[in-house]
Motif scaffolding. Structure first.
Motif, mmCIF file in Angstrom:
data_model
loop_
_atom_site.group_PDB
_atom_site.id
_atom_site.type_symbol
_atom_site.label_atom_id
_atom_site.label_comp_id
_atom_site.label_asym_id
_atom_site.label_seq_id
_atom_site.Cartn_x
_atom_site.Cartn_y
_atom_site.Cartn_z
ATOM 1 N N ILE A 126 9.560 -2.268 -58.003
ATOM 2 C CA ILE A 126 8.797 -2.637 -58.833
ATOM 3 C C ILE A 126 8.763 -4.202 -58.325
ATOM 4 C CG2 ILE A 126 7.382 -3.401 -60.868
ATOM 5 C CD1 ILE A 126 8.792 -1.089 -62.243
ATOM 6 N N GLY A 127 7.521 -4.981 -57.687
ATOM 7 C CA GLY A 127 7.265 -6.168 -56.968
ATOM 8 C C GLY A 127 8.050 -5.967 -55.545
ATOM 9 N N ALA A 128 7.408 -4.812 -54.984
ATOM 10 C CA ALA A 128 7.811 -4.277 -53.588
ATOM 11 C C ALA A 128 6.933 -5.066 -52.540
ATOM 12 C CB ALA A 128 7.430 -2.797 -53.477
ATOM 13 N N VAL A 129 6.059 -5.919 -52.705
ATOM 14 C CA VAL A 129 5.149 -6.492 -51.835
ATOM 15 C C VAL A 129 6.004 -8.010 -51.699
ATOM 16 C CG1 VAL A 129 2.881 -7.948 -51.561
ATOM 17 C CG2 VAL A 129 2.868 -5.285 -52.157
ATOM 18 N N GLY A 130 6.786 -8.526 -52.594
ATOM 19 C CA GLY A 130 7.420 -9.736 -52.490
ATOM 20 C C GLY A 130 8.467 -9.706 -51.447
ATOM 21 N N LEU A 175 11.456 -6.467 -59.866
ATOM 22 C CA LEU A 175 11.606 -7.461 -59.049
ATOM 23 C C LEU A 175 10.434 -8.205 -59.455
ATOM 24 C CD1 LEU A 175 12.827 -6.337 -55.658
ATOM 25 C CD2 LEU A 175 14.406 -6.776 -57.634
ATOM 26 N N ALA A 176 9.310 -7.690 -60.272
ATOM 27 C CA ALA A 176 8.112 -8.228 -60.436
ATOM 28 C C ALA A 176 8.080 -9.467 -61.188
ATOM 29 C CB ALA A 176 7.221 -7.294 -60.895
ATOM 30 N N ALA A 177 7.731 -10.511 -60.764
ATOM 31 C CA ALA A 177 7.486 -11.909 -61.279
ATOM 32 C C ALA A 177 6.814 -13.033 -60.609
ATOM 33 C CB ALA A 177 8.987 -12.538 -61.638
ATOM 34 N N ASP A 222 3.626 -2.681 -56.674
ATOM 35 C CA ASP A 222 3.076 -3.937 -56.868
ATOM 36 C C ASP A 222 1.705 -4.049 -57.400
ATOM 37 O OD1 ASP A 222 3.197 -6.850 -56.717
ATOM 38 O OD2 ASP A 222 4.876 -6.637 -55.358
ATOM 39 N N ILE A 223 1.238 -5.285 -57.594
ATOM 40 C CA ILE A 223 -0.076 -5.487 -57.782
ATOM 41 C C ILE A 223 -0.990 -5.130 -56.377
ATOM 42 C CG2 ILE A 223 -0.514 -7.873 -57.004
ATOM 43 C CD1 ILE A 223 -1.885 -8.160 -59.735
ATOM 44 N N ALA A 224 -0.458 -5.217 -55.375
ATOM 45 C CA ALA A 224 -1.112 -4.590 -54.109
ATOM 46 C C ALA A 224 -0.383 -3.693 -53.481
ATOM 47 C CB ALA A 224 -1.586 -5.808 -53.210
ATOM 48 N N LEU A 253 2.116 2.283 -54.707
ATOM 49 C CA LEU A 253 1.056 2.305 -55.646
ATOM 50 C C LEU A 253 0.585 0.753 -55.953
ATOM 51 C CD1 LEU A 253 3.115 4.825 -58.062
ATOM 52 C CD2 LEU A 253 1.410 5.322 -56.555
ATOM 53 N N ALA A 254 -0.530 0.710 -56.488
ATOM 54 C CA ALA A 254 -0.959 -0.556 -56.782
ATOM 55 C C ALA A 254 -1.319 -0.590 -58.448
ATOM 56 C CB ALA A 254 -2.152 -0.959 -56.029
ATOM 57 N N PHE A 255 -0.541 -1.437 -58.973
ATOM 58 C CA PHE A 255 -0.386 -1.251 -60.416
ATOM 59 C C PHE A 255 -0.099 -2.795 -60.831
ATOM 60 C CE2 PHE A 255 0.564 3.289 -60.566
ATOM 61 C CZ PHE A 255 -0.696 3.516 -61.145
ATOM 62 N N ASP A 256 -0.583 -3.316 -62.190
ATOM 63 C CA ASP A 256 -0.279 -4.680 -62.752
ATOM 64 C C ASP A 256 0.489 -4.201 -63.950
ATOM 65 O OD1 ASP A 256 -0.171 -6.880 -64.212
ATOM 66 O OD2 ASP A 256 -2.461 -7.604 -63.804
ATOM 67 N N LEU A 257 1.850 -4.667 -63.706
ATOM 68 C CA LEU A 257 2.749 -4.336 -64.572
ATOM 69 C C LEU A 257 2.399 -5.094 -66.243
ATOM 70 C CD1 LEU A 257 5.312 -2.527 -65.051
ATOM 71 C CD2 LEU A 257 6.746 -4.549 -64.498
ATOM 72 N N SER A 258 1.606 -5.959 -66.006
ATOM 73 C CA SER A 258 1.277 -6.706 -67.397
ATOM 74 C C SER A 258 0.241 -6.013 -68.200
ATOM 75 C CB SER A 258 0.792 -8.188 -67.098
ATOM 76 O OG SER A 258 -0.397 -8.120 -66.349
#
Length: 332
Positions: A6-10, A79-81, A38-40, A55-60
């Motif tokens: 999670i946070g794979a685009v970073g 890793l999403a932050a 990630d969000i994208a 997958l494109a998802f917003d964890l918030s």
């Protein structure tokens, strides 16, 4: 084994996914499925050796995490932050992503365990990336794992709460959590981001390719660093380590290198010469200086070292990693 990032685009997410896809392993254990979130939509390797879902998802968002945990990954790298400077400038966004997103994920894991009425049915390894920003002064000369968490930024507060949640959800048996307090990652590839610590990378990255860089703090500023390569090794090791050795203290200070800005600059001089040094422009920024001043400067990472985590020993080594991994050459 099913791994989810999670946070794979970073930056770290991309590097971690690349290593897993290439080796088909997580620290020696076979991976049969990889999910990137990630969000994208994250890029996936061509012709992968095993299924990779992006997958494109917003964890918030409250409905996102259950959609992820129903896939029941064995290892979740969280890793999403959003980064320190952005979290400080946008209070609501920082808490929505760095805190609420983390709580949504942990709670979805707990509820997934209960969905089939079997409390022992699902207990994934969750690797949570925290930060040295969880600590606040006054500081001793070196910071140990047991130093009290009194963050002095919103970002540090969000990460400290995440650590406490990780420990409590692990204590209650809902998941098997491992928290990593990462050093500042240097040299970060790509374009500058909104992290207050971004200049630590830019004063090396840009001059190495003949571009100017701005230094917003004094040369005497000291900080704690590790390379992206070391950070990926930290994550992989945490994914499969024997977590029973952590006891109830589930978050570790990662190994790193304590160095002043002046020592960074001298390492750059050794590797790239005086022409590179001449590209560094000193432009004081009181806001950045204030954020950095609130962070600790040196750490002991004895627990992590005893558990097999390793980092670089000199800034010349860190620069060499960047040249090899990002510029396609060696410092020699």
């Amino acid at each position: 084994m099913h791994v989810m990032i999670i946070g794979a685009v970073g930056m770290l997410g991309k590097k971690l996914a690349s290593v897993i896809a290439k080796t088909r392993q997580c620290n020696g254990q076979s991976v049969t499925r990889l999910t990137l979130v990630d969000i994208a939509v994250a890029e996936t390797p061509e012709n992968p050796a095993f299924p990779i879902e992006s997958l494109a998802f917003d964890l918030s968002h409250t409905d996102t995490a259950p959609l992820l945990t129903k896939r029941r990954p064995d290892i979740i790298f969280h890793l999403a932050a959003i980064v320190s400077g952005e979290a400080e400038n946008d209070f609501e966004k920082g808490y929505a992503i760095n805190l609420d997103g983390t709580r949504h994920l942990f709670e979805a894991i707990r509820r997934e365990r209960d969905r089939n009425g079997n409390a022992a049915d699902y207990r994934p390894r969750v690797v949570f990336t925290s930060s040295i920003a969880v600590f606040g002064g006054p500081y001793p000369d070196t910071i140990s794992d047991t130093f009290f968490r009194t963050p002095q930024t919103s970002y540090g507060t969000q990460k400290a709460i995440g650590e406490l949640l990780l420990e409590d959800y692990t204590r209650r048996g809902f998941m098997d959590g491992v928290g990593l307090r990462l050093p500042t990652i240097c040299i970060r590839p790509g374009l500058p981001n909104k992290a207050a610590s971004g200049f630590f990378s830019s004063i090396l990255r840009e001059p190495l390719v003949g571009q100017p860089a701005t230094l917003p703090v004094e040369d005497t500023v000291r900080h704690w660093h590790a390379s992206p390569r070391a950070a990926v090794r930290f994550l992989l090791h945490a994914g499969t380590m024997d977590s029973s050795r952590l006891g109830h203290r589930r978050t570790l200070n990662m190994p790193g290198l304590s160095a002043t800005v002046a020592e960074q600059v001298e390492a750059l001089r050794t590797v790239a010469g005086n022409d590179a040094i001449a590209l560094i422009r000193r432009e004081p920024n009181p806001d950045i200086a204030a954020i950095i001043a609130a962070w600790p400067q040196d750490f002991t990472a004895d627990r992590a070292t005893d558990l097999g985590f390793r980092a670089e020993r000199s800034f010349e080594d860190i620069i060499a990693v960047h040249i090899e991994d990002e510029l396609g050459a060696t410092s020699a």
